[in-house]
Design a protein around this motif. Structure first.
Motif, PDB file in Angstrom:
ATOM      1  N   TYR A  38      89.017  -0.179 -34.335  1.00  0.00           N
ATOM      2  CA  TYR A  38      88.569  -0.851 -33.117  1.00  0.00           C
ATOM      3  C   TYR A  38      87.476  -1.855 -33.452  1.00  0.00           C
ATOM      4  CZ  TYR A  38      84.343   2.005 -33.341  1.00  0.00           C
ATOM      5  OH  TYR A  38      83.162   2.571 -33.741  1.00  0.00           O
ATOM      6  N   SER A  39      87.312  -2.830 -32.567  1.00  0.00           N
ATOM      7  CA  SER A  39      86.190  -3.765 -32.596  1.00  0.00           C
ATOM      8  C   SER A  39      85.786  -4.001 -31.141  1.00  0.00           C
ATOM      9  CB  SER A  39      86.583  -5.099 -33.241  1.00  0.00           C
ATOM     10  OG  SER A  39      86.942  -4.936 -34.594  1.00  0.00           O
ATOM     11  N   ILE A  40      84.559  -3.697 -30.823  1.00  0.00           N
ATOM     12  CA  ILE A  40      84.062  -3.902 -29.464  1.00  0.00           C
ATOM     13  C   ILE A  40      83.159  -5.127 -29.460  1.00  0.00           C
ATOM     14  CG2 ILE A  40      82.701  -2.925 -27.583  1.00  0.00           C
ATOM     15  CD1 ILE A  40      83.546  -0.146 -28.563  1.00  0.00           C
ATOM     16  N   VAL A  41      83.541  -6.125 -28.666  1.00  0.00           N
ATOM     17  CA  VAL A  41      82.796  -7.383 -28.597  1.00  0.00           C
ATOM     18  C   VAL A  41      82.097  -7.465 -27.245  1.00  0.00           C
ATOM     19  CG1 VAL A  41      82.943  -9.898 -28.689  1.00  0.00           C
ATOM     20  CG2 VAL A  41      84.458  -8.494 -30.118  1.00  0.00           C
ATOM     21  N   ARG A  42      80.777  -7.656 -27.280  1.00  0.00           N
ATOM     22  CA  ARG A  42      79.987  -7.725 -26.050  1.00  0.00           C
ATOM     23  C   ARG A  42      79.345  -9.112 -25.927  1.00  0.00           C
ATOM     24  NH1 ARG A  42      76.296  -2.427 -25.564  1.00  0.00           N
ATOM     25  NH2 ARG A  42      75.079  -3.593 -27.104  1.00  0.00           N
ATOM     26  N   PRO A  43      79.984 -10.028 -25.187  1.00  0.00           N
ATOM     27  CA  PRO A  43      79.421 -11.379 -25.044  1.00  0.00           C
ATOM     28  C   PRO A  43      78.225 -11.392 -24.093  1.00  0.00           C
ATOM     29  CG  PRO A  43      81.389 -11.176 -23.719  1.00  0.00           C
ATOM     30  CD  PRO A  43      81.263  -9.881 -24.486  1.00  0.00           C
ATOM     31  N   THR A  44      77.353 -12.354 -24.280  1.00  0.00           N
ATOM     32  CA  THR A  44      76.189 -12.502 -23.406  1.00  0.00           C
ATOM     33  C   THR A  44      76.630 -12.918 -22.002  1.00  0.00           C
ATOM     34  OG1 THR A  44      75.968 -14.758 -24.267  1.00  0.00           O
ATOM     35  CG2 THR A  44      74.539 -13.063 -25.225  1.00  0.00           C
ATOM     36  N   ALA A  45      77.227 -14.087 -21.890  1.00  0.00           N
ATOM     37  CA  ALA A  45      77.710 -14.609 -20.604  1.00  0.00           C
ATOM     38  C   ALA A  45      78.626 -15.783 -20.888  1.00  0.00           C
ATOM     39  CB  ALA A  45      76.547 -15.056 -19.726  1.00  0.00           C
ATOM     40  N   PHE A  46      79.518 -16.059 -19.957  1.00  0.00           N
ATOM     41  CA  PHE A  46      80.347 -17.261 -20.046  1.00  0.00           C
ATOM     42  C   PHE A  46      79.550 -18.467 -19.557  1.00  0.00           C
ATOM     43  CE2 PHE A  46      83.882 -14.101 -19.068  1.00  0.00           C
ATOM     44  CZ  PHE A  46      84.254 -13.975 -20.395  1.00  0.00           C
ATOM     45  N   PHE A  47      79.902 -19.649 -20.029  1.00  0.00           N
ATOM     46  CA  PHE A  47      79.266 -20.871 -19.542  1.00  0.00           C
ATOM     47  C   PHE A  47      79.378 -20.981 -18.023  1.00  0.00           C
ATOM     48  CE2 PHE A  47      79.784 -23.547 -23.689  1.00  0.00           C
ATOM     49  CZ  PHE A  47      78.653 -22.960 -24.206  1.00  0.00           C
ATOM     50  N   LYS A  48      80.566 -20.681 -17.497  1.00  0.00           N
ATOM     51  CA  LYS A  48      80.762 -20.877 -16.062  1.00  0.00           C
ATOM     52  C   LYS A  48      79.935 -19.913 -15.219  1.00  0.00           C
ATOM     53  CE  LYS A  48      85.117 -18.244 -16.008  1.00  0.00           C
ATOM     54  NZ  LYS A  48      86.576 -18.436 -15.843  1.00  0.00           N
ATOM     55  N   SER A  49      79.464 -18.826 -15.852  1.00  0.00           N
ATOM     56  CA  SER A  49      78.628 -17.876 -15.113  1.00  0.00           C
ATOM     57  C   SER A  49      77.274 -18.472 -14.745  1.00  0.00           C
ATOM     58  CB  SER A  49      78.428 -16.601 -15.935  1.00  0.00           C
ATOM     59  OG  SER A  49      79.657 -15.959 -16.189  1.00  0.00           O
ATOM     60  N   VAL A  50      76.856 -19.514 -15.451  1.00  0.00           N
ATOM     61  CA  VAL A  50      75.571 -20.160 -15.156  1.00  0.00           C
ATOM     62  C   VAL A  50      75.793 -21.633 -14.796  1.00  0.00           C
ATOM     63  CG1 VAL A  50      74.099 -18.600 -16.478  1.00  0.00           C
ATOM     64  CG2 VAL A  50      75.223 -20.485 -17.659  1.00  0.00           C
ATOM     65  N   SER A  51      76.938 -21.887 -14.146  1.00  0.00           N
ATOM     66  CA  SER A  51      77.275 -23.261 -13.744  1.00  0.00           C
ATOM     67  C   SER A  51      77.470 -23.404 -12.248  1.00  0.00           C
ATOM     68  CB  SER A  51      78.559 -23.717 -14.463  1.00  0.00           C
ATOM     69  OG  SER A  51      78.428 -23.648 -15.860  1.00  0.00           O
ATOM     70  N   GLY A  52      77.226 -22.334 -11.503  1.00  0.00           N
ATOM     71  CA  GLY A  52      77.577 -22.312 -10.094  1.00  0.00           C
ATOM     72  C   GLY A  52      76.774 -23.222  -9.183  1.00  0.00           C
ATOM     73  N   GLN A  53      75.658 -23.782  -9.671  1.00  0.00           N
ATOM     74  CA  GLN A  53      74.849 -24.647  -8.810  1.00  0.00           C
ATOM     75  C   GLN A  53      75.202 -26.125  -8.936  1.00  0.00           C
ATOM     76  OE1 GLN A  53      70.762 -23.791  -7.841  1.00  0.00           O
ATOM     77  NE2 GLN A  53      70.686 -22.137  -9.349  1.00  0.00           N
ATOM     78  N   LEU A  54      76.192 -26.456  -9.785  1.00  0.00           N
ATOM     79  CA  LEU A  54      76.500 -27.864 -10.032  1.00  0.00           C
ATOM     80  C   LEU A  54      76.859 -28.609  -8.757  1.00  0.00           C
ATOM     81  CD1 LEU A  54      77.005 -30.158 -12.143  1.00  0.00           C
ATOM     82  CD2 LEU A  54      79.413 -29.494 -12.055  1.00  0.00           C
ATOM     83  N   GLU A  55      77.812 -28.074  -7.985  1.00  0.00           N
ATOM     84  CA  GLU A  55      78.239 -28.781  -6.776  1.00  0.00           C
ATOM     85  C   GLU A  55      77.085 -28.987  -5.813  1.00  0.00           C
ATOM     86  OE1 GLU A  55      79.930 -26.427  -8.201  1.00  0.00           O
ATOM     87  OE2 GLU A  55      82.004 -27.101  -8.446  1.00  0.00           O
ATOM     88  N   GLY A  56      76.225 -27.980  -5.721  1.00  0.00           N
ATOM     89  CA  GLY A  56      75.093 -28.086  -4.811  1.00  0.00           C
ATOM     90  C   GLY A  56      74.171 -29.241  -5.157  1.00  0.00           C
ATOM     91  N   ILE A  57      73.796 -29.344  -6.417  1.00  0.00           N
ATOM     92  CA  ILE A  57      72.861 -30.416  -6.785  1.00  0.00           C
ATOM     93  C   ILE A  57      73.550 -31.781  -6.757  1.00  0.00           C
ATOM     94  CG2 ILE A  57      71.440 -28.835  -8.136  1.00  0.00           C
ATOM     95  CD1 ILE A  57      72.508 -30.232 -10.667  1.00  0.00           C
ATOM     96  N   GLN A  58      74.860 -31.817  -6.994  1.00  0.00           N
ATOM     97  CA  GLN A  58      75.580 -33.080  -6.879  1.00  0.00           C
ATOM     98  C   GLN A  58      75.565 -33.586  -5.443  1.00  0.00           C
ATOM     99  OE1 GLN A  58      79.361 -31.915  -8.732  1.00  0.00           O
ATOM    100  NE2 GLN A  58      78.988 -33.362 -10.395  1.00  0.00           N
ATOM    101  N   GLN A  59      75.475 -32.660  -4.491  1.00  0.00           N
ATOM    102  CA  GLN A  59      75.434 -33.016  -3.077  1.00  0.00           C
ATOM    103  C   GLN A  59      74.010 -33.184  -2.562  1.00  0.00           C
ATOM    104  OE1 GLN A  59      77.739 -29.907  -1.213  1.00  0.00           O
ATOM    105  NE2 GLN A  59      79.560 -30.383  -2.429  1.00  0.00           N
ATOM    106  N   GLY A  60      73.044 -33.109  -3.471  1.00  0.00           N
ATOM    107  CA  GLY A  60      71.659 -33.366  -3.089  1.00  0.00           C
ATOM    108  C   GLY A  60      70.797 -32.151  -2.844  1.00  0.00           C
TER     109      GLY A  60
END
Length: 229
Positions: free
Chosen positions: A1-23
Motif C-alpha cells: 500500500y501507499s497512502i498519499v495525504r495531499p495538503t489541498a487542491f488549488f481549487k480549494s483556495v480559489s473560491g473567491q475569484l468570481e467575487g473579487i472580479q465582480q468588485g
C-alpha cells in the motif's frame, strides 16, 4: 500500500475569484495569517499517485504531499489573486473566525427543524469552510513538496480561462459585501428596530408641538444598545 495525504487542491483556495472580479472585497479571516498552506495541482498530485504504484520506495508508507510553494497565508493568496486579475491595490475585509459558528448553528437549526437534506449539506459545507479558515494545510519538509506548478500559475490561468466547474465557489462574496457595509448596517439597523417599537412611536407621537413634553427616548437607546452589542 501507499497512502498519499495531499495538503489541498488549488481549487480549494480559489473560491473567491468570481467575487473579487465582480468588485467584492477579498475576505480575510482573523488577521489574514491565521492559517498557511501550500496546495498542489491536481494533475501533479495524480502524477505522484500513479508513480507510487511502481515506485517501490513509496510502498508501505504514509506520505504527506504539497505543492512547491513556500507557506502561503490567506492574505498572500488574496494578493496573488488580485495580481492575476490585474488589480494593483487589493481590497480586503476582515472577518472573525467565530462567524462560522453562528452560520453553522443557524444552518443546522434549520436542517433539524426541516429535516431537509439540502440544509444538512449546507451546514456541512459551512463546517468545511471553517476548517479551511482555521487549519493549516501545509508541508514544510522539502521531501514532501512536489511539482512545478505554483499557486500564482493557477490563479493566472483561471483568471484568463475561468474556473473549473467543480470549484467550490464560497459565500464569501456575500460576507464581504455585508462586512463592507457594516458601519451603515450598525447605524441603520438600530434605528429601524427602535422605531418599530410601539412604545417609542407612542412617546414621539404624543409629544406636544409646543415642546411642553419631551418624548422619552430611553426605549430607543435601550434598543440601539442591544442591537449594537
Amino acid at each position: 500500500y501507499s497512502i498519499v495525504r495531499p495538503t489541498a487542491f488549488f481549487k480549494s483556495v480559489s473560491g473567491q475569484l468570481e467575487g473579487i472580479q465582480q468588485g467584492a472585497p477579498y475576505v480575510l479571516f482573523g488577521d489574514g495569517a491565521v492559517t498557511r498552506c501550500n496546495p498542489i495541482a491536481e494533475s501533479e498530485l495524480a502524477e505522484f499517485m500513479v508513480d507510487s504504484i511502481t515506485d517501490t520506495s513509496r510502498h508501505g508508507r504514509i506520505m504527506n504531499i504539497g505543492g512547491p510553494d513556500e507557506p502561503l497565508t490567506n492574505q498572500m493568496l488574496g494578493e496573488m489573486m488580485y495580481k492575476a486579475i490585474g488589480v494593483r491595490e487589493p481590497k480586503f475585509v476582515f472577518a472573525p473566525t467565530w462567524i462560522f459558528d453562528y452560520i453553522i448553528g443557524a444552518l443546522q437549526f434549520v436542517a433539524d427543524i426541516s429535516k431537509n437534506e439540502k440544509w444538512e449539506d449546507a451546514a456541512e459545507t459551512a463546517r468545511i469552510g471553517k476548517y479551511y479558515a482555521v487549519q493549516d494545510m501545509l508541508t514544510t519538509d522539502p521531501a514532501e513538496k512536489y511539482g512545478t506548478i505554483h499557486m500564482q500559475d493557477h490563479y493566472d490561468k483561471i483568471a484568463a480561462e475561468g474556473q473549473d466547474k467543480f470549484t467550490p465557489v464560497r459565500a464569501t462574496a456575500f460576507i464581504s459585501r455585508f462586512l463592507e457595509a457594516l458601519p451603515a448596517t450598525i447605524t441603520v439597523a438600530p434605528i429601524v428596530y427602535a422605531f418599530s417599537n410601539p412604545k417609542i412611536v407612542e412617546n414621539l407621537v404624543s409629544a406636544t408641538p409646543a415642546g411642553l413634553g419631551k418624548p422619552d427616548l430611553s426605549f430607543m437607546v435601550a434598543s440601539t444598545h442591544n442591537i449594537v452589542l
